[in-house]
Scaffold this motif. Structure first.
Motif, mmCIF file in Angstrom:
data_model
loop_
_atom_site.group_PDB
_atom_site.id
_atom_site.type_symbol
_atom_site.label_atom_id
_atom_site.label_comp_id
_atom_site.label_asym_id
_atom_site.label_seq_id
_atom_site.Cartn_x
_atom_site.Cartn_y
_atom_site.Cartn_z
ATOM 1 N N ASP A 93 0.955 -1.206 -0.045
ATOM 2 C CA ASP A 93 0.223 -0.080 -0.052
ATOM 3 C C ASP A 93 0.888 1.281 0.174
ATOM 4 O O ASP A 93 0.478 2.152 -0.567
ATOM 5 N N LEU A 96 1.953 1.977 -3.392
ATOM 6 C CA LEU A 96 0.907 2.681 -4.276
ATOM 7 C C LEU A 96 0.601 4.221 -4.036
ATOM 8 O O LEU A 96 0.207 4.762 -4.844
ATOM 9 N N VAL A 97 1.249 4.727 -2.835
ATOM 10 C CA VAL A 97 1.052 6.158 -2.407
ATOM 11 C C VAL A 97 2.208 6.833 -2.829
ATOM 12 O O VAL A 97 2.690 8.048 -2.280
ATOM 13 N N ARG A 98 3.198 6.274 -3.563
ATOM 14 C CA ARG A 98 4.476 6.853 -4.117
ATOM 15 C C ARG A 98 4.378 7.234 -5.419
ATOM 16 O O ARG A 98 4.101 6.099 -6.269
ATOM 17 N N PRO A 99 4.950 8.072 -5.928
ATOM 18 C CA PRO A 99 5.001 8.465 -7.680
ATOM 19 C C PRO A 99 5.788 7.817 -8.401
ATOM 20 O O PRO A 99 6.558 8.273 -8.971
ATOM 21 N N ARG A 100 5.680 6.403 -8.386
ATOM 22 C CA ARG A 100 6.660 5.821 -8.991
ATOM 23 C C ARG A 100 6.098 4.466 -9.571
ATOM 24 O O ARG A 100 5.032 3.949 -9.030
ATOM 25 N N TYR A 254 -6.543 -6.384 -7.454
ATOM 26 C CA TYR A 254 -6.332 -5.881 -6.052
ATOM 27 C C TYR A 254 -6.830 -4.684 -5.650
ATOM 28 O O TYR A 254 -7.334 -4.343 -4.635
ATOM 29 N N LYS A 255 -6.784 -3.737 -6.660
ATOM 30 C CA LYS A 255 -7.292 -2.228 -6.249
ATOM 31 C C LYS A 255 -8.813 -2.287 -6.361
ATOM 32 O O LYS A 255 -9.358 -1.363 -5.708
ATOM 33 N N GLY B 70 -5.955 6.393 -3.667
ATOM 34 C CA GLY B 70 -5.626 5.794 -4.787
ATOM 35 C C GLY B 70 -5.474 4.420 -4.746
ATOM 36 O O GLY B 70 -4.935 3.769 -5.686
ATOM 37 N N ILE B 71 -5.583 4.054 -3.663
ATOM 38 C CA ILE B 71 -4.975 2.427 -3.427
ATOM 39 C C ILE B 71 -6.068 1.462 -3.737
ATOM 40 O O ILE B 71 -5.969 0.387 -4.548
ATOM 41 N N TRP B 87 -7.620 6.892 -8.401
ATOM 42 C CA TRP B 87 -7.080 5.661 -8.916
ATOM 43 C C TRP B 87 -6.769 5.742 -10.274
ATOM 44 O O TRP B 87 -6.431 4.890 -10.976
ATOM 45 N N ARG B 90 -2.910 8.021 -10.684
ATOM 46 C CA ARG B 90 -2.456 7.691 -9.412
ATOM 47 C C ARG B 90 -1.013 8.340 -9.174
ATOM 48 O O ARG B 90 -0.941 9.153 -8.060
ATOM 49 N N ILE B 91 -0.291 8.381 -10.223
ATOM 50 C CA ILE B 91 1.051 9.041 -9.783
ATOM 51 C C ILE B 91 0.913 10.683 -9.705
ATOM 52 O O ILE B 91 1.834 11.057 -8.675
ATOM 53 N N VAL B 94 -0.829 11.027 -5.931
ATOM 54 C CA VAL B 94 0.226 10.694 -4.766
ATOM 55 C C VAL B 94 1.225 11.733 -4.594
ATOM 56 O O VAL B 94 1.760 12.046 -3.601
#
Lengths: 259, 324
Positions: A93, A96-100, A254-255, B70-71, B87, B90-91, B94
């Motif tokens: 998780d 998922l909250v990081r911009p990569r 998953y999302k 956005g998870i 979602w 996302r990029i 976040v």
């Protein structure tokens, strides 16, 4: 991206060097675990001089190429191997909250340098097998061996991605994937043809482990002259695409389910 | 600006049953149960606000936060944060949010904190100057100084939490999501964290969304409360409004020497014990001052204290009221 990967690499190295003794003991353990496999091959050949026309040195070439491919894949693809854990403890998780890109973050999340123990063994075996195998090392033979190792690790890596992808669907029964990963490493010490035609066909068209092992080996040992045999490992790389697609499908699921 | 409208989310949960026979059966066919985690959730939060998101365990708090981060993707409904759908984008999304999960760390366990920070700088591509300014500011506000050279494993929970906050704020997020940020902290650390959040909101204008079970967090920090239960938003209002809405009864604690006073009908005794008396009363029926005058005339008062309902009691009352 590459720069960031190197930064992650440095962090992992720094972290693992905090526990030097544990690091060396694990690496040593890895070394001896695959050493027993090597002994097995040795005793086999002390009884039967040849297996399907392959000598001890021929098999060692095959053994070392697969072992090296696997240990490289495992060292760098550990994140996918440990993916169920990442999913369980919420680390995913965070990714998922990081911009990569997600794949990049999973890839960079874990690296395991204790696999150097195995890699070291593969190098030692190469040191013995390369001069003693009777292969005349022209540039095309060198390239073939190189392709076996590089494409081999990428194909093993693709298998780790599939393994991680399955985690999105179920947490149970994932061990069956080990037939292809650990199994591929263990059975890959002999050319796959010795297990019979059906297995070879399966390992050619479904899970293409033979593409970086059996076929290029034929070229290496002058059993086949066609240049096609030299480049089969490259064809095997196509396998990465469906594996990646599978992971993406799992991620989408998953999302939407969160479990 | 955060807008959620009519968000629905259902999870499929495998039914687990007791007994060996059933466990074997479950290997082949699973029965699933649908759990409605969010049911028509809508709210709007404007920039620079602090909002407390409360509700019992399993009410849907985390699911909402995950959707806003956005998870997770909801089944239906729309969520727009600063003009983006989390979602889908996302990029870009976040980059503008910071997330602190109270129970999970984002710091590397075995390397000094500063190394983790530098990695975060590279992950977010923060330029050197912004990074340095931010780091200096956060170091001062959170008193990180020496901690930066220490690996996370040697820090206390309170110290680590301060570092977690800094880690989540290095990229200057516009919105900060806090999931139980004070869980397990000692009193001093709690106060430090609260003061920091307040300052952050006041000085940088960061929007803060906070889930917590600690009502003191809510009292200290948020003007507005969203109460969620069984996947529905039940209440949306300020803490004061909620307090007014719930029971108006006051609690009066008096200590006295001398004879025990007789209690009239308009006061309800809660506790009577040598020299101490706790009563509750409804100030609309009997003003507090009258009650004190009444008691003072009948005995020797040494101490008097009056209190309204606490946030803790109020929330407990709300949970009871809505059967959640």
């Amino acid at each position: 991206m590459v720069q960031l990967y190197i930064k992650f690499f440095a962090m992992h190295l720094k972290s693992q060097m905090q526990y030097k003794l544990s690091f060396f003991l694990t690496a040593l353990g890895q070394f001896f675990a695959s050493f027993t496999v090597l002994l097995g091959v040795y005793f086999m050949f002390s009884r039967f001089r040849e297996v399907e026309g392959y000598t001890f040195e021929h098999v060692l070439l095959c053994f070392a190429a697969v072992l090296m491919a696997y240990s490289i894949a495992e060292m760098f693809g550990r994140g996918f191997d440990q993916f169920p854990l990442m999913l369980g403890n919420g680390e995913f998780d965070r990714a998922l909250v990081r911009p990569r890109s997600v794949i990049f973050q999973v890839l960079a999340a874990k690296m395991d340098f204790t696999r150097l123990g195995r890699l070291f063994q593969a190098i030692l075996v190469f040191c013995y097998a390369i001069p003693n195998s009777g292969v005349i090392w022209t540039w095309d033979k060198v390239l073939t061996l190189l392709l076996m190792v590089v494409c081999g690790s990428l194909i093993f890596f693709a298998l780790f991605i599939v393994y991680a992808g399955f985690t999105f669907f179920t947490v149970e029964g994932l061990e069956f994937m080990n037939i292809f990963t650990d199994g591929g490493r263990e059975f890959g010490r002999y050319p796959f043809s010795i297990y019979g035609k059906r297995i070879l066909t399966f390992l050619t068209f479904v899970v293409p482990l033979a593409l970086f092992q059996y076929y290029p080996l034929q070229y290496l040992l002058d059993r086949e002259k066609s240049i096609l045999y030299m480049f089969t490992p490259v064809i095997g790389l196509l396998f990465i695409m469906p594996c990646y697609a599978f992971f993406r499908i799992g991620l989408r699921r998953y999302k939407s389910t969160g479990s | 600006m955060i807008t959620l409208s009519n968000i629905n989310k259902t999870f499929r949960v495998a039914k687990r049953q007791a007994g060996f026979g059933r466990a074997v059966k479950a290997l082949f066919s699973r029965e699933y149960e649908l759990v409605q985690a969010l049911n028509d959730v809508s709210f709007t939060i404007s920039d620079g606000k602090m909002v407390g998101y409360i509700g019992p365990n399993g009410a849907g708090k985390s699911t909402t936060i995950k959707i806003m981060c956005g998870i997770l993707t909801p089944d239906s409904g729309m969520c727009e944060i600063n003009g983006r759908v989390p979602w889908r984008d996302r990029i870009a999304h976040v980059r503008e949010i910071g997330v602190v999960f109270g129970q999970r760390s984002q710091l590397w366990w075995d390397v000094p904190i500063i190394d983790s920070f530098e990695l975060i700088r590279d992950i977010y591509k923060i330029d050197r100057k912004t990074y340095k300014n931010n780091l200096d500011e956060l170091t001062e506000l959170l008193d990180l100084g020496e901690l930066l050279k220490t690996p996370a494993r040697s820090l206390s929970l309170g110290q680590r939490m301060r570092c977690e906050f800094a880690a989540s704020l290095l990229h200057n997020p516009k919105i900060l999501f806090l999931d139980e940020p004070t869980i397990g902290l000692d009193a001093v650390s709690k106060i430090t964290v609260r003061q920091f959040i307040k300052k952050l909101n006041a000085e940088r204008g960061t929007t803060v969304i906070l889930t917590t079970h600690d009502m003191q967090d809510i009292e200290a920090l948020t003007e507005r409360i969203l109460l969620i239960g069984k996947g529905r938003i039940l209440l949306d209002g300020s803490l004061d409004e909620l307090k007014k809405r719930s029971s108006k009864r006051k609690t009066l604690v008096v200590e006295y020497t001398g004879s025990e006073p007789e209690i009239p009908d308009n006061m309800t005794p809660v506790e009577k014990k040598n020299g101490r008396l706790v009563i509750t009363l409804d100030p609309e029926v009997l003003p507090v001052s009258d009650a004190i005058t009444y008691l003072a005339a009948r005995t020797e008062l040494t101490d008097v204290s009056v209190s309204g309902i606490s946030a803790e009691e109020m929330v407990a009352e709300l949970y009871r009221e809505y059967h959640i």
